[in-house]
Scaffold this motif. Structure first.
Motif, PDB file in Angstrom:
ATOM      1  N   GLU A 255      18.440 -20.112  35.120  1.00  8.15           N
ATOM      2  CA  GLU A 255      17.076 -20.150  35.640  1.00  8.15           C
ATOM      3  C   GLU A 255      16.700 -21.500  36.241  1.00  8.15           C
ATOM      4  OE1 GLU A 255      16.967 -20.613  31.109  1.00  8.15           O
ATOM      5  OE2 GLU A 255      17.948 -19.328  32.595  1.00  8.15           O
ATOM      6  N   SER A 256      17.519 -22.545  35.992  1.00  7.58           N
ATOM      7  CA  SER A 256      17.211 -23.868  36.534  1.00  7.58           C
ATOM      8  C   SER A 256      17.935 -24.148  37.844  1.00  7.58           C
ATOM      9  CB  SER A 256      17.573 -24.950  35.512  1.00  7.58           C
ATOM     10  OG  SER A 256      18.981 -25.087  35.413  1.00  7.58           O
ATOM     11  N   LEU A 257      18.676 -23.175  38.370  1.00  2.03           N
ATOM     12  CA  LEU A 257      19.468 -23.383  39.582  1.00  2.03           C
ATOM     13  C   LEU A 257      18.665 -23.015  40.822  1.00  2.03           C
ATOM     14  CD1 LEU A 257      22.876 -21.906  38.375  1.00  2.03           C
ATOM     15  CD2 LEU A 257      22.214 -24.308  38.503  1.00  2.03           C
ATOM     16  N   PRO A 258      18.967 -23.629  41.968  1.00  4.95           N
ATOM     17  CA  PRO A 258      18.273 -23.285  43.217  1.00  4.95           C
ATOM     18  C   PRO A 258      18.542 -21.838  43.614  1.00  4.95           C
ATOM     19  CG  PRO A 258      19.467 -25.363  43.412  1.00  4.95           C
ATOM     20  CD  PRO A 258      19.924 -24.730  42.136  1.00  4.95           C
TER      21      PRO A 258
ATOM     22  N   PRO B 276      17.391 -29.955  37.283  1.00  3.27           N
ATOM     23  CA  PRO B 276      16.860 -28.587  37.186  1.00  3.27           C
ATOM     24  C   PRO B 276      15.618 -28.385  38.043  1.00  3.27           C
ATOM     25  CG  PRO B 276      17.456 -29.405  35.015  1.00  3.27           C
ATOM     26  CD  PRO B 276      17.599 -30.565  35.960  1.00  3.27           C
ATOM     27  N   VAL B 277      15.476 -27.161  38.547  1.00  5.61           N
ATOM     28  CA  VAL B 277      14.308 -26.816  39.346  1.00  5.61           C
ATOM     29  C   VAL B 277      13.054 -27.051  38.515  1.00  5.61           C
ATOM     30  CG1 VAL B 277      13.105 -24.946  40.524  1.00  5.61           C
ATOM     31  CG2 VAL B 277      15.588 -25.132  40.706  1.00  5.61           C
ATOM     32  N   GLY B 278      12.097 -27.738  39.110  1.00  4.55           N
ATOM     33  CA  GLY B 278      10.848 -28.008  38.416  1.00  4.55           C
ATOM     34  C   GLY B 278      10.783 -29.378  37.780  1.00  4.55           C
ATOM     35  N   SER B 279      11.932 -30.077  37.635  1.00  6.73           N
ATOM     36  CA  SER B 279      11.917 -31.427  37.082  1.00  6.73           C
ATOM     37  C   SER B 279      11.546 -32.424  38.162  1.00  6.73           C
ATOM     38  CB  SER B 279      13.281 -31.778  36.477  1.00  6.73           C
ATOM     39  OG  SER B 279      14.267 -31.824  37.485  1.00  6.73           O
ATOM     40  N   ALA B 280      11.237 -33.649  37.748  1.00  4.76           N
ATOM     41  CA  ALA B 280      10.830 -34.678  38.711  1.00  4.76           C
ATOM     42  C   ALA B 280      12.018 -35.109  39.552  1.00  4.76           C
ATOM     43  CB  ALA B 280      10.243 -35.877  37.978  1.00  4.76           C
ATOM     44  N   ALA B 281      12.019 -34.766  40.835  1.00  5.36           N
ATOM     45  CA  ALA B 281      13.139 -35.116  41.726  1.00  5.36           C
ATOM     46  C   ALA B 281      12.803 -36.385  42.482  1.00  5.36           C
ATOM     47  CB  ALA B 281      13.427 -33.972  42.690  1.00  5.36           C
ATOM     48  N   HIS B 282      12.629 -37.501  41.753  1.00  2.55           N
ATOM     49  CA  HIS B 282      12.346 -38.770  42.398  1.00  2.55           C
ATOM     50  C   HIS B 282      12.801 -39.892  41.478  1.00  2.55           C
ATOM     51  CE1 HIS B 282       9.014 -39.085  39.594  1.00  2.55           C
ATOM     52  NE2 HIS B 282       8.577 -37.912  40.019  1.00  2.55           N
ATOM     53  N   TRP B 283      12.813 -41.093  42.031  1.00  6.11           N
ATOM     54  CA  TRP B 283      13.209 -42.260  41.264  1.00  6.11           C
ATOM     55  C   TRP B 283      12.086 -42.679  40.335  1.00  6.11           C
ATOM     56  CZ3 TRP B 283      18.183 -43.363  41.868  1.00  6.11           C
ATOM     57  CH2 TRP B 283      18.802 -42.912  43.028  1.00  6.11           C
TER      58      TRP B 283
END
Length: 550
Positions: A208-211, A250-257
């Motif tokens: 469920e965490s995959l694109p 994972p999808v929904g997590s913070a995708a930044h530095w």
């Protein structure tokens, strides 16, 4: 070096080991004036404790300045012990002494592993220069060891990639190796000529965490746009707004530095000059170009991954052709067979396995219902092709004479004539639905099982040499049994039960016991046996079960 514009300090840390407080103070003052950080220890024991703490924290000093006349052990012995500890062995050691020492003592320091020797008091400039030189030498050795380690890691990853049995395994091995080389999460994409995208992640993630499929299509378009028909290796940075989220975290997590900067994607893409496969090693992008040697190694890994992907792609295509051929000539629905209930099951081997030549047939003849099951020896497209020829020959020959013994003899002759060197196993049965009279001819195959409703099963005594051997062996006459209405005739290929390292007789006995305990009915019998034995098999599986209804 910088990460997202943040400077990384290159100031050296020096451990001064001296039991004289005034000397420790003087040396630390000289070193601090030259910009060094200083750690102090009054004995060898204190120095070893400090080094142990620093080693666990991953913050070892850059140079150790060691007095040769320590109270608990000599500076030479301390140096020797430090050089015996792998994580500390690369730490440069400079011995010093305030007492006059003969040349032999200075040599002892060098023999113990020290890099230099100072006689104090000395000019501050000399002390600073010796420490700077030792720190430079230590950094060079550390860098060399780091390069060796990375090259060994690259070699190991390439070996894993080359050992992959399918494109999915290849992508996963390359992703794990990329993450180890770069120290950040990685995703690897392998795009075939037909547009199918294979992915590998450096970290195992819940489904469920995959694109989703839309993200996959977006990455495929980006890969093709960046390469634009080019070959070779190319590095490119895709800005965060254009890169689908979820591939690194994972999808929904913070995708930044940590500072809130969006996470761009750094892509190392590779395509061979004559290749049809496009490979992409993707990581979060630190900067606009891959970082020095690490980026070079990642590009080499991308090229090696593309090299390994080509033959796997060719194999996938060959296997697809063979499976299409097999399925087109092995119909899921059988023709009407008066007086009998016949069920077949066919399961191709896993994607990692090679192509087999298993086949089955169920035909209506004037003498009764003819059933057959077999396997062309070998795993290749040729095996699948010969399987089709045998099945067509069987259908043609049974029109003239459906007797299993005659059919086995004629198929043997056909195989020797048109495919010398190719062999096959086969079991044929001719059942009279009205009387149950059954004739069985076996050519090197697992004999059929007669399964009774009361919970018993027995193998039919039917033997004979393989088809295509060409050794002039006599073929025994067919075996004869009477199949009652309460009995089922079961025929299987060895792919169902054959296990490497296990005697076939043991596997056959396990099959017999499982068949005896299966539910009533031919479909339930086949499904039960598939559930018991059919998981992750290295060979194709075919089953055929027959029961009289007339």
């Amino acid at each position: 070096m910088s990460v997202k514009g943040k400077a990384v300090s290159t100031v050296s840390t020096v451990l001064v080991v001296d039991d004289v407080p005034a000397s420790r103070y003087a040396l630390s003052a000289v070193l601090r004036r030259d910009g060094h950080r200083v750690l102090l220890a009054a004995s060898a024991g204190e120095a070893l404790i400090e080094l142990d703490v620093r080693m666990r924290a991953g913050d070892l000093p850059d140079v150790a300045l060691v007095d040769v006349g320590l109270p608990d052990m000599s500076g030479y012995e301390l140096c020797r012990r430090m050089k015996q500890l792998p994580p500390i062995a690369a730490l440069p050691v400079v011995h010093f002494s305030a007492a006059a020492r003969p040349p032999a003592d200075r040599c002892r320091g060098l023999d113990a592993g020290g890099e230099s020797y100072l006689t104090v008091p000395a000019e501050p400039e000399e002390i600073q220069a010796v420490v700077r030189a030792a720190a430079r030498g230590g950094r060079c050795r550390s860098d060399a060891q780091l390069r060796v380690g990375r090259l060994a890691l690259l070699a190991g990853t390439i070996l894993d990639v080359q050992s992959a049995r399918c494109l999915g395994e290849l992508a996963e091995a390359a992703a794990v190796g990329t993450a180890r080389l770069t120290g950040v999460p990685a995703t690897v994409f392998v795009l075939g000529e037909d547009g199918e995208l294979h992915l590998g992640f450096s970290r195992r993630r819940a489904a469920e965490s995959l694109p989703d499929a839309g993200a996959h299509e977006a990455v495929s378009r980006l890969m093709q746009r960046v390469m634009s028909g080019r070959t070779g290796v190319r590095y490119s940075v895709v800005p965060a707004p254009l890169w689908p989220p979820g591939f690194f975290r994972p999808v929904g997590s913070a995708a930044h530095w940590g500072d809130g900067t969006p996470e761009d994607a750094g892509l190392a893409l590779a395509r061979l000059s004559q290749g049809r496969t496009l490979v992409c090693l993707a990581t979060p992008a630190y900067q606009q170009e891959p970082a020095g040697e690490t980026g070079h190694l990642v590009e080499r890994l991308a090229h090696a991954t593309a090299l390994a992907a080509e033959p796997l792609l060719m194999y996938e295509e060959e296997r697809h052709v063979a499976l299409t051929l097999q399925r087109s000539f092995l119909p899921a629905q059988l023709p009407e067979l008066p007086g009998t209930d016949v069920v077949v099951r066919y399961e191709p081997a896993s994607r990692q396995a090679e192509i087999g030549g298993d086949f089955y047939a169920a035909l209506s003849t004037p003498a009764g219902v003819l059933t057959g099951i077999g396997d062309v020896v070998g795993h290749s497209l040729e095996a699948a092709t010969v399987m089709v020829e045998i099945r067509h020959a069987l259908r043609a020959y049974c029109v003239e004479d459906p007797d299993p013994g005659v059919l086995a003899w004629r198929l043997d002759r056909m195989l020797q004539h048109y495919h010398p060197g190719v062999t096959a196993t086969m079991c044929l049965s001719l059942v009279d639905p009205a009387t149950g009279h059954t004739r069985i001819a076996n050519a090197g195959h697992i004999p059929p099982l007669v399964v009774r409703d009361e919970g018993a099963a027995v193998y039919v005594e039917a033997k004979g040499p393989l088809l295509g051997l060409g050794l002039g062996l006599d073929r025994p006459p067919p075996s004869e049994v009477v199949l009652a209405r309460s009995e089922r005739l079961l025929m299987v290929t060895d792919g169902l039960i054959e296990t490497r390292g296990t005697d076939l007789a043991v596997s056959m006995e396990q099959l017999r016991l499982a068949a005896a305990g299966a539910p009533l009915g031919v479909a339930a019998l086949c499904d039960t046996l598939l559930a018991c034995f059919g998981h992750e098999r290295e060979d194709d599986i075919a089953l055929l079960a027959l029961r009289r209804t007339g």
